[in-house]
Design an enzyme around this catalytic site. Sequence first.
Site, PDB file in Angstrom:
ATOM      1  N   ARG A 128       0.841  -1.207   0.000  1.00 25.61           N
ATOM      2  CA  ARG A 128       0.000   0.000   0.000  1.00 25.61           C
ATOM      3  C   ARG A 128       0.872   1.251   0.000  1.00 25.61           C
ATOM      4  O   ARG A 128       0.578   2.221  -0.694  1.00 25.61           O
ATOM      5  CB  ARG A 128      -0.917  -0.007   1.230  1.00 25.61           C
ATOM      6  N   ARG A 145       3.595   0.377  14.506  1.00 25.71           N
ATOM      7  CA  ARG A 145       2.133   0.363  14.569  1.00 25.71           C
ATOM      8  C   ARG A 145       1.612  -1.012  14.997  1.00 25.71           C
ATOM      9  O   ARG A 145       0.629  -1.105  15.729  1.00 25.71           O
ATOM     10  CB  ARG A 145       1.542   0.775  13.213  1.00 25.71           C
TER      11      ARG A 145
END
Length: 278
Positions: A128, A145
Amino acid sequence: MLRALLLAPPGAGKGTQGQRLAEIYGVPHLATGDLLRQHVAGATPLGVEAKGYMDRGELVPDRLVIELILARLTGDEPLRGFVLDGFPRTLNQARDSRSWGRARRTTFQAVISLAVEEDELVRRLLERGRRSGRTDDNEVTIRNRLRVYDESTRPLLDFYRGRGILVEIDGTGAVEEVTARIRAALDHILGLPIEGTISRFVQANPKGPGQGDVPGLLRRVAETLAGLGPVEVTGLTLENQPTEDGPWYSVSVYFHPGDAGDGRSRGRTTRGPLPSSS
Ligand code: AMP
């Protein structure tokens, strides 16, 4: 009216599934990540404060996010239904939204978790990042994350499991398959007729685009509809999706059962390789 939350690690497909579910159930899709990125792009005071946290892959402080999302939920016209994506992400946020929802009789009906292996998450996020240029989709931030998800957000699974509203879904496979799994669970919870999916997929086409059995795919759609008895077709969509094995497309047919007449539409999906444009 659907009030659901998607709870999953980055890269599990929250955004994609959130948009699709919002469209299917006719409710707004509210993604705190998107709302925050709008503030960052507009250089608002909130955006300026949030940017550093987001770039490092850390969570933005609760007070900023809670303010942001509650403003959106109450707004000029309070929202009765929604698909929340990326909120709540901490126990603090979950407790706040629960007391907020209880005060308004709008607690979540379902919390959908999407399970995807970590290696696959990293692969999807890097991909992405290459395509969208999202600055937090780089390897260092991605790892952070995922760590933050494990520490701060994963405990919410138990929080919602304990309340009996957690729906655990396998988040691997084609986008349409994951949507179908979620729909089957949500329709059950909402008391809608449960939708089955057709799993007679055409295999990825080794010869490349344009060589697929498109007439065969369309024949299967027609045969499937014929096999359902009297139905009224109300819509048909064609979507395509790139995969590692080349482009695929998906045909969704929406219809009412001819004899039920209750106005609810159900869908059936079948897929095959993308025809060439020539
Ligand atoms: P997402 O688009 O959901 O991956 O979110 C991108 C980034 O926005 C996250 O890495 C966080 O920095 C921030 N963010 C989004 N939602 C929240 C939330 N509920 N609480 C704190 N930070 C958030």
